[in-house]
Scaffold this motif. Sequence first.
Motif, short mmCIF file in Angstrom:
data_model
loop_
_atom_site.label_atom_id
_atom_site.label_comp_id
_atom_site.label_asym_id
_atom_site.label_seq_id
_atom_site.Cartn_x
_atom_site.Cartn_y
_atom_site.Cartn_z
N ASP A 100 0.97 -1.17 0.09
CA ASP A 100 -0.10 -0.07 0.14
C ASP A 100 0.92 1.36 0.03
O ASP A 100 0.44 2.20 -0.67
CB ASP A 100 -0.99 0.10 1.18
CG ASP A 100 -1.97 -0.63 1.21
OD1 ASP A 100 -2.37 -1.62 -0.05
OD2 ASP A 100 -2.68 -1.32 2.15
N ALA A 101 1.98 1.22 0.68
CA ALA A 101 2.85 2.28 0.83
C ALA A 101 3.51 2.40 -0.64
O ALA A 101 3.53 3.50 -1.01
CB ALA A 101 4.04 2.04 1.98
N GLU A 102 3.96 1.39 -1.15
CA GLU A 102 4.56 1.62 -2.50
C GLU A 102 3.59 2.20 -3.60
O GLU A 102 3.92 3.02 -4.41
CB GLU A 102 5.07 0.23 -2.79
CG GLU A 102 5.75 0.12 -4.34
CD GLU A 102 6.24 -1.25 -4.51
OE1 GLU A 102 6.58 -1.31 -5.82
OE2 GLU A 102 6.17 -2.17 -3.68
N GLU A 103 2.28 1.99 -3.48
CA GLU A 103 1.41 2.23 -4.44
C GLU A 103 0.91 3.81 -4.13
O GLU A 103 1.09 4.31 -5.10
CB GLU A 103 -0.11 1.41 -4.16
CG GLU A 103 -1.02 1.87 -5.22
CD GLU A 103 -2.44 1.09 -4.85
OE1 GLU A 103 -3.29 1.75 -5.28
OE2 GLU A 103 -2.39 -0.10 -4.39
N GLN A 104 1.04 4.14 -2.80
CA GLN A 104 0.93 5.70 -2.65
C GLN A 104 2.20 6.43 -3.30
O GLN A 104 1.97 7.39 -3.79
CB GLN A 104 0.72 5.95 -1.11
CG GLN A 104 0.36 7.39 -0.87
CD GLN A 104 -0.65 7.95 -1.53
OE1 GLN A 104 -1.76 7.49 -1.49
NE2 GLN A 104 -0.63 9.06 -2.27
N LEU A 105 3.13 5.99 -2.86
CA LEU A 105 4.49 6.55 -3.48
C LEU A 105 4.33 6.57 -4.75
O LEU A 105 4.91 7.67 -5.67
CB LEU A 105 5.75 5.83 -2.94
CG LEU A 105 5.74 6.02 -1.34
CD1 LEU A 105 7.09 4.90 -1.16
CD2 LEU A 105 6.37 7.51 -1.15
N SER A 106 3.91 5.55 -5.53
CA SER A 106 4.16 5.57 -6.97
C SER A 106 2.91 6.51 -7.61
O SER A 106 3.07 7.30 -8.51
CB SER A 106 3.61 4.09 -7.61
OG SER A 106 4.41 3.19 -7.34
N MET A 107 1.87 6.82 -6.98
CA MET A 107 1.00 7.96 -7.37
C MET A 107 1.58 9.26 -7.16
O MET A 107 1.45 9.96 -8.06
CB MET A 107 -0.28 7.61 -6.57
CG MET A 107 -1.28 6.58 -6.88
SD MET A 107 -2.66 6.00 -5.83
CE MET A 107 -3.29 7.76 -5.08
N ASP A 108 2.35 9.43 -5.97
CA ASP A 108 3.06 10.49 -5.74
C ASP A 108 3.88 11.00 -7.01
O ASP A 108 4.10 12.15 -7.33
CB ASP A 108 3.65 10.66 -4.57
CG ASP A 108 2.57 10.75 -3.40
OD1 ASP A 108 1.38 10.98 -3.69
OD2 ASP A 108 3.08 10.30 -2.14
#
Length: 153
Positions: free
Chosen positions: A73-81
């Motif tokens: 989930d953290a990786e997905e949020q970072l990817s969106m950023d």
Amino acid sequence: MEERILMRRPENPAKAFLSRYKYLCIQQESLQRSIQAAHDRALSCTVRLKPIQTQGGCGAYDRIAEDIAGKLDAEEQLSMDLGEISKALAEIRAAINSLQSEAQKTVLTLRYIECLDWPDVQDKMGYEKTQTYIIHGRALRNVMKWMEENKWK
């Protein structure tokens, strides 16, 4: 004794817009490292699955699955950023590429994309200081027009 107040001219919006490029690149690199770290942590959790031998309940697997899910989930949020930063970088490049004058494009690219100091920009361009500043000023005016046309704020 009279107190003197220094008044600063407001920053040119086009210059502020273009100056963001180097900071966005720094953020982009940081996010890429964070994404890789989150990915590595998620993978390191899965490696621990192999040697674990549990008897009975699946509590160990639930904790590991939770840990992996959190890291993904953290990786997905970072990817969106990271996507937002990439979009902003592309927008700045589009503004520069919209200019008609190759000299203006080159001055802005050297100054804001490559982050060169003025003497280095002048050397690469082969222009005197004043000529370089004139080209830069005209380029900033044209970027301002681009910003207005594209309703950038």
